[in-house]
Design a protein around this motif. Structure first.
Motif, mmCIF file in Angstrom:
data_model
loop_
_atom_site.group_PDB
_atom_site.id
_atom_site.type_symbol
_atom_site.label_atom_id
_atom_site.label_comp_id
_atom_site.label_asym_id
_atom_site.label_seq_id
_atom_site.Cartn_x
_atom_site.Cartn_y
_atom_site.Cartn_z
ATOM 1 N N GLN A 19 66.779 37.911 24.298
ATOM 2 C CA GLN A 19 66.850 38.457 22.944
ATOM 3 C C GLN A 19 68.230 38.298 22.309
ATOM 4 N N ARG A 20 69.198 37.792 23.076
ATOM 5 C CA ARG A 20 70.583 37.641 22.613
ATOM 6 C C ARG A 20 71.093 38.959 22.032
ATOM 7 N N GLN A 21 70.905 40.007 22.834
ATOM 8 C CA GLN A 21 71.308 41.344 22.422
ATOM 9 C C GLN A 21 72.106 42.026 23.525
ATOM 10 N N VAL A 106 69.979 54.077 21.666
ATOM 11 C CA VAL A 106 70.646 52.965 22.351
ATOM 12 C C VAL A 106 71.186 51.990 21.303
ATOM 13 N N PRO A 107 72.511 51.920 21.155
ATOM 14 C CA PRO A 107 73.061 50.918 20.238
ATOM 15 C C PRO A 107 72.700 49.507 20.705
ATOM 16 N N VAL A 108 72.275 48.691 19.757
ATOM 17 C CA VAL A 108 71.891 47.308 20.046
ATOM 18 C C VAL A 108 72.720 46.391 19.155
ATOM 19 N N ILE A 109 73.378 45.422 19.779
ATOM 20 C CA ILE A 109 74.168 44.435 19.035
ATOM 21 C C ILE A 109 73.479 43.088 19.207
ATOM 22 N N THR A 110 73.023 42.529 18.096
ATOM 23 C CA THR A 110 72.346 41.238 18.145
ATOM 24 C C THR A 110 73.367 40.136 17.882
ATOM 25 N N LEU A 111 73.372 39.132 18.743
ATOM 26 C CA LEU A 111 74.320 38.023 18.627
ATOM 27 C C LEU A 111 73.687 36.844 17.907
ATOM 28 N N ASP A 112 74.522 36.112 17.195
ATOM 29 C CA ASP A 112 74.053 34.869 16.607
ATOM 30 C C ASP A 112 74.066 33.786 17.697
ATOM 31 N N PHE A 113 73.807 32.550 17.316
ATOM 32 C CA PHE A 113 73.693 31.488 18.311
ATOM 33 C C PHE A 113 74.991 30.711 18.517
ATOM 34 N N HIS A 114 76.109 31.295 18.110
ATOM 35 C CA HIS A 114 77.419 30.709 18.373
ATOM 36 C C HIS A 114 77.896 31.163 19.753
#
Length: 176
Positions: A19-21, A106-114
C-alpha cells in the motif's frame, strides 16, 4: 483483561510495501526524507512537564540528582496520571494490547512513487537523526547534560543509574 492499565502493551511502526503506507501504532517516531513525524501519547508532554517541575522542587528541597536517578520520586508523583491515561488506550490513542485497535487512531502516511529514505524509531531517542550513530550520540549527550530529563528534553522518566537509556530504543533505516 477488563482493565487496560493492567495490560501489556507495545507500539509498532509498520511500512506496507503493497500500500506504500506507514502505519504508526503507539508512541513512535519516523524520519521520512528528513522530516520528523511523531505519534506521542496524549498528555505525555503535560506529564513530562509536571514531572520536571516536581523534580526541580525536590532538588531545591535538598534531594540529589543521584537520589532521583536511584529512585525517581518525580515519576512516582505523575504515576496516577499515567495510569489514568492508560485507561484511554485504544479509546483516544492506539496501542497493541491484544484488543481491537480502532483504525481511526492509527496515523497513516501514504507515500508517492518516488524514492524515500525512512527511519523508524521508538521514542527512546529524544532526538532522531539520519544515522544510528548520531542518534546514539545525541542520546549520550542528553544523559550527560540532563540525566533527569527535566531541562533540555522533558520526559516522564529519568536515566536511572546504571542504565544507558531512559526508555526502550529501536532504530531501523531503509529506502523504498
Amino acid at each position: 483483561m477488563e482493565h487496560p492499565e493492567e495490560r501489556l502493551t507495545c507500539s509498532a511502526i509498520i511500512y506496507s510495501r503493497l500500500q506504500r503506507q506507514i502505519w504508526m501504532v503507539g508512541d513512535c517516531q519516523c524520519l521520512l526524507d528528513g522530516q520528523l513525524l511523531e505519534n506521542p501519547k496524549p498528555q505525555e508532554a503535560v506529564y513530562a512537564a509536571k514531572r520536571a517541575k516536581h523534580a526541580k522542587q525536590l532538588l531545591a528541597e535538598g534531594m540529589t540528582i543521584e537520589q532521583l536517578r536511584t529512585h525517581d520520586a518525580a515519576r512516582d508523583f505523575i504515576l496516577p496520571d499515567i495510569v489514568a491515561s492508560m485507561k484511554q488506550q485504544n479509546v483516544t490513542y492506539s496501542v497493541i494490547d491484544g484488543f481491537p485497535i480502532p483504525e481511526h487512531l492509527v496515523p497513516v502516511i501514504t507515500l508517492d512513487f518516488h524514492p524515500h529514505e525512512i527511519i523508524f524509531a521508538t521514542d527512546g531517542y529524544p532526538i532522531l537523526c539520519p544515522t544510528l550513530a548520531e542518534s546514539e550520540q545525541r542520546l549520550a549527550q542528553q544523559r550527560e547534560n540532563d540525566p533527569l530529563n527535566i531541562d533540555s528534553f522533558l520526559a516522564s522518566k529519568a536515566f536511572m543509574l546504571g542504565q544507558d537509556s531512559f526508555d526502550d530504543r529501536t532504530y531501523v533505516r531503509f529506502q523504498v
